[in-house]
Design an enzyme around this catalytic site. Structure first.
Site, short mmCIF file in Angstrom:
data_model
loop_
_atom_site.label_atom_id
_atom_site.label_comp_id
_atom_site.label_asym_id
_atom_site.label_seq_id
_atom_site.Cartn_x
_atom_site.Cartn_y
_atom_site.Cartn_z
CG LEU A 183 11.36 -16.53 -9.38
CD1 LEU A 183 11.84 -15.15 -9.82
CD2 LEU A 183 12.17 -17.02 -8.19
CE LYS A 211 -0.20 -24.27 -12.35
NZ LYS A 211 -0.17 -25.61 -11.78
CE LYS A 267 0.86 -17.36 -8.66
NZ LYS A 267 1.39 -18.47 -9.45
P1 NDP Z 1 7.16 -20.88 -2.76
O1 NDP Z 1 6.38 -19.78 -2.13
O2 NDP Z 1 7.45 -22.10 -1.97
O3 NDP Z 1 8.58 -20.32 -3.25
C1 NDP Z 1 8.68 -19.15 -4.01
C2 NDP Z 1 10.10 -19.00 -4.52
O4 NDP Z 1 10.20 -17.78 -5.24
C3 NDP Z 1 11.14 -18.93 -3.40
O5 NDP Z 1 12.35 -19.47 -3.88
C4 NDP Z 1 11.27 -17.42 -3.20
O6 NDP Z 1 12.48 -17.05 -2.60
C5 NDP Z 1 11.19 -16.94 -4.62
N1 NDP Z 1 10.76 -15.56 -4.79
C6 NDP Z 1 9.52 -15.05 -4.64
N2 NDP Z 1 9.51 -13.74 -4.93
C7 NDP Z 1 10.78 -13.40 -5.27
C8 NDP Z 1 11.41 -12.19 -5.67
N3 NDP Z 1 10.72 -11.04 -5.80
N4 NDP Z 1 12.74 -12.22 -5.93
C9 NDP Z 1 13.44 -13.36 -5.81
N5 NDP Z 1 12.90 -14.55 -5.44
C10 NDP Z 1 11.58 -14.55 -5.17
O7 NDP Z 1 6.42 -21.21 -4.12
P2 NDP Z 1 6.36 -22.61 -4.91
O8 NDP Z 1 7.72 -23.16 -5.06
O9 NDP Z 1 5.29 -23.44 -4.33
O10 NDP Z 1 5.81 -22.08 -6.33
C11 NDP Z 1 6.64 -21.51 -7.33
C12 NDP Z 1 5.78 -21.35 -8.59
O11 NDP Z 1 5.34 -22.65 -9.01
C13 NDP Z 1 4.51 -20.50 -8.35
O12 NDP Z 1 4.23 -19.73 -9.48
C14 NDP Z 1 3.45 -21.57 -8.12
O13 NDP Z 1 2.16 -21.08 -8.45
C15 NDP Z 1 3.92 -22.68 -9.04
N6 NDP Z 1 3.49 -24.05 -8.68
C16 NDP Z 1 3.64 -24.56 -7.40
C17 NDP Z 1 3.21 -25.85 -7.10
C18 NDP Z 1 3.34 -26.46 -5.74
O14 NDP Z 1 2.82 -27.57 -5.54
N7 NDP Z 1 3.99 -25.83 -4.78
C19 NDP Z 1 2.58 -26.69 -8.14
C20 NDP Z 1 2.54 -26.10 -9.45
C21 NDP Z 1 2.96 -24.82 -9.69
P3 NDP Z 1 12.67 -17.11 -1.00
O15 NDP Z 1 13.15 -18.50 -0.67
O16 NDP Z 1 13.69 -16.07 -0.71
O17 NDP Z 1 11.34 -16.77 -0.38
#
Ligand code: NDP
Length: 294
Positions: A66, A170, A239
């Site tokens: 998340l 991280k 963040k």
């Molecule tokens: P996104 O913004 O693409 O997706 C976030 C996900 O979290 C979605 O599935 C969203 O659901 C869900 N979510 C957020 N808040 C809530 C909540 N309160 N309740 C339920 N579901 C929630 O983020 P990323 O996939 O890019 O990133 C996820 C994690 O991985 C983060 O911590 C990020 O820092 C880390 N990360 C990302 C990388 C990247 O290249 N993208 C690389 C390395 C780490 P919904 O679909 O409903 O919005």
């Protein structure tokens, strides 16, 4: 094979879950925006659950990916904690904050559920290719149990220390990422104004001591092409950098550069909005300078 539940099919969660399904683990997925989970289940060997609790029920390993640790807490409060069974492990791949992860681990321990914080690095491409670096915090025995699941998407898996240690490493990595993006952006804008093209400048820098992942990959692929693909939101880098600055403050380490990284990310996020990609931060430097990196 261990039964796996995957919670959070965002930009990076989706390809990670895809790798877990492809490795043959029986997989149930849940996502807040339900269409994402049903679309995933339609395309891959996985079942879409209607609630996080339902996804976790009967799973040996529950993976969360998340936005923040507070989101993980919220999902636990909203029912995941009731659904997750004694003897299972929550593998949290969110780039989280150590203090909240420790609180989550305590709440889970009261239910005989293990916790490993396991943020990843390597981007969406690394997730698709199964070559992510995974930095883990928690008990070595818990890590050993979830290692087969991590191996579905990770290549370099490092046990960094107790719960929260993966999050801490991280966050510091991300502060360094922010600093190299910003520093390389400043250098290339200044060079552009003084008559040196970005391509020539990068040819030199990437064979010299100023090179970084930003200069070697991000700028050539995303800035010089003006493609700026949206793979990792600037809001998430903000963040991360703020977590890094908080860790330094908590440990009473004077860390002006880490704080600056956080402040610059916050500023760029305010300027560019919640959907901007992290590399788009260079657009702020370009705007200030009145020149483009080309
Ligand atoms: P996104 O913004 O693409 O997706 C976030 C996900 O979290 C979605 O599935 C969203 O659901 C869900 N979510 C957020 N808040 C809530 C909540 N309160 N309740 C339920 N579901 C929630 O983020 P990323 O996939 O890019 O990133 C996820 C994690 O991985 C983060 O911590 C990020 O820092 C880390 N990360 C990302 C990388 C990247 O290249 N993208 C690389 C390395 C780490 P919904 O679909 O409903 O919005």
């Amino acid at each position: 094979m261990q039964k796996v539940a995957f919670v959070g099919l965002g930009s990076i969660g989706r390809p990670m879950a895809r790798r877990i399904a492809a490795a043959g683990f029986p997989l149930t997925v849940w996502n807040r925006t339900r269409e994402r989970a049903t679309a995933f289940a339609g395309e891959h060997k996985a079942r879409a659950a209607t609630t996080a609790a339902e996804a976790a029920s009967g799973a040996d390993v529950v993976v969360t990916c998340l936005s923040t640790s507070l989101d993980v807490s919220d999902v636990l409060d909203a029912g995941l904690l009731d659904g997750i069974g004694a003897g299972s492990i929550l593998l949290d791949c969110t780039s989280g904050d150590p203090a909240t992860s420790r609180q989550i681990a305590e709440r889970l321990a009261a239910k005989q559920v293990g916790f490993v914080d396991a943020p990843v690095s390597g981007g969406v491409r690394g997730a698709e290719e199964g070559t992510l670096t995974v930095m883990c915090g928690g008990d070595a025995k818990d890590l050993d149990r979830v290692r087969p699941v991590i191996e579905a998407f990770g290549k370099k898996i490092v046990h960094c220390g107790p719960v929260g240690a993966g999050d801490a490493v991280k966050a510091m990595n991300q502060a360094l990422l922010a600093l190299t993006i910003w520093g390389t952006g400043e250098a290339l804008v200044a060079l552009a104004k003084s008559g040196v093209s970005a391509q020539v400048a990068l040819e030199v820098i990437n064979a010299s001591s100023g090179r970084s992942n930003a200069s070697m990959n991000l700028f050539p692929e995303r800035v010089l092409t003006r493609a700026f693909p949206r793979t990792f939101r600037l809001a998430l880098l903000d963040k991360d950098a703020r977590i890094a600055a908080q860790i330094a403050r908590d440990e009473r380490v004077p860390a002006p550069l880490t704080q600056l990284a956080a402040d610059l990310c916050t500023l760029a996020r305010q300027e560019l909005g919640e959907d901007a990609d992290h590399v788009e931060a260079v657009k702020v430097i370009e705007k200030w300078a009145g020149a483009e990196i080309r």
